[in-house]
Design an enzyme around this catalytic site. Structure first.
Site, PDB file in Angstrom:
ATOM      1  N   GLY A   1      62.008   8.952  53.168  1.00 32.36           N
ATOM      2  CA  GLY A   1      61.519  10.115  53.896  1.00 32.36           C
ATOM      3  C   GLY A   1      60.610  10.971  53.045  1.00 32.36           C
TER       4      GLY A   1
ATOM      5  CD  GLU B   1      49.847  16.323  56.254  1.00 38.29           C
ATOM      6  OE1 GLU B   1      49.460  17.145  55.391  1.00 38.29           O
ATOM      7  OE2 GLU B   1      49.106  15.860  57.136  1.00 38.29           O
TER       8      GLU B   1
END
Length: 385
Positions: free
Chosen positions: A133, A364
């Site tokens: 992740g 992001e």
């Protein structure tokens, strides 16, 4: 009508103001009725139309020159206000080739940037893995040197433009060192043997997403970006530029939500009077306007700081992304509430915005990750590190 008074702020030069006005005029016509029924085809069409119109030229810069972050932010804010998928397409052309633009060799830039700038090729940024992740340093995908080649093995997931991209900036472990220091970046074209799309992922605001698998996929050593072991530095450098633009996209969604809310409360009547005459409604409008201006100040401070020569804007960009995406969610929720039942009806603009905004608080760097970044930077500054 969207508020444009912020363009007079001292963060901007005349070229930024002209760019925002010209893009807004183009988007008002070209994006008025984007067909979203086939997401992949819609993205391809948008890449071509924005490339033909010249708007993708700013997504990369020649010869490793700095990107104009203020212009990128203005572009994403403007496009998001008109159409969320158009913003996505623009953003991925920039993020997908950001590493090539900033860290690539002349040959790599010459091969790919003219194509992505003209809308002749679609780009993607392949960083996230199923088990890691946001913890990029724990990526496990490998790139093993074999003579004049590297051999790729592993998986990437949640890759935007996965399945439709022509070129991927991909990060893999080359074994130079443990953790972050062992990552490298590569330019990987689609269609190679051993490179497959194993799953297309469906989300609440549809856009192309996929899980990619690499099995003994061979690429030339010349595909490496910036040298072996430079991948983490490259990834963080690219995200440092583009994280502010995520905040700008959220700002665009919030501005559109406020516009939709203002149209609603000035035309809808309750007990014979316009809805906006209710003090509670005025309170909601005030909160929305306040959150939008505060977000804009944080975003364009970060962008101006980067354009002024700061090597990194980690803290400023994290603040802009955290605040702007969280507040945009609240602004849009208020707009839905002010629309009553129409706010949750499929096809209404505020319902679409409600779905569009949620992912921006995750990708992001999720909101909680941004809090960690801000706290660490603040403590380091206090200690003089």
């Amino acid at each position: 009508m969207a508020d444009k008074s912020f363009l007079e702020w001292p963060f901007f030069e005349d070229r930024h103001r002209s760019h925002a006005q010209d893009l807004d005029a183009w988007a008002s016509g070209a994006l008025a009725a984007v067909d979203h029924s086939d997401t992949d085809q819609a993205c391809r069409n948008l890449v071509r139309s924005m490339g033909d119109a010249g708007w993708l030229m700013q997504t990369s810069a020649p010869d490793g020159a700095p990107l104009d972050v203020r212009k990128l932010c203005l572009s994403r804010e403007t496009l998001a206000r008109h159409d969320g998928l158009a913003d996505f397409v623009f953003a991925m052309q920039g993020l997908g080739t950001g590493a090539i633009s900033l860290f690539g060799t002349s040959a790599q830039r010459d091969e790919w940037l003219p194509l992505t700038q003209r809308g002749k090729a679609i780009s993607a940024f392949a960083l996230t893995e199923p088990q890691s992740g946001s913890d990029v340093a724990n990526s496990t995908m490998t790139a093993t040197r074999d003579g004049n080649d590297y051999i790729l093995n592993g998986e990437k997931t949640w890759i935007s433009n996965g399945g439709i991209a022509d070129v991927y900036t991909l990060f893999a472990r080359t074994g130079d060192a443990p953790g972050a220091r062992g990552l490298s970046a590569f330019v990987v074209p689609a269609g190679l043997r051993g490179f497959e799309v194993v799953e297309r992922l469906q989300v609440i605001a549809p856009h192309p997403l996929a899980t990619l698998r690499f099995t003994d996929c061979r690429i030339p050593a010349s595909a490496i970006l910036g040298g072996s072991g430079q991948g983490f530095k490259i990834a963080m450098g690219v995200l440092d530029v583009f994280r502010s633009t995520v905040a700008a996209a959220a700002l665009g969604f919030a501005r559109r939500a406020l516009d939709e809310a203002l149209d609603r409360v000035t035309t809808r009547h309750v007990q014979g009077a316009p809805l906006f005459e209710l003090q509670m409604v005025q309170g909601h409008i005030a909160d929305m306007a306040l959150d939008i201006d505060a977000s804009a100040l944080l975003i364009y401070r970060a962008a101006w700081t980067k354009d002024s020569g700061a090597p990194r804007i980690t803290r400023e960009a994290a603040m802009a992304k955290l605040f702007s995406t969280d507040q945009a969610q609240k602004v849009i929720d208020k707009a839905v509430q002010l629309h009553g039942g129409d706010g949750v009806r499929h096809g209404m603009k505020v319902e679409q915005l409600y779905r569009d905004i949620r992912a921006l608080r995750i990708y992001e760097g999720a909101s909680d990750v941004q809090r960690v970044i801000i706290a660490r930077q603040t403590i380091a500054n206090h200690q003089g590190i």
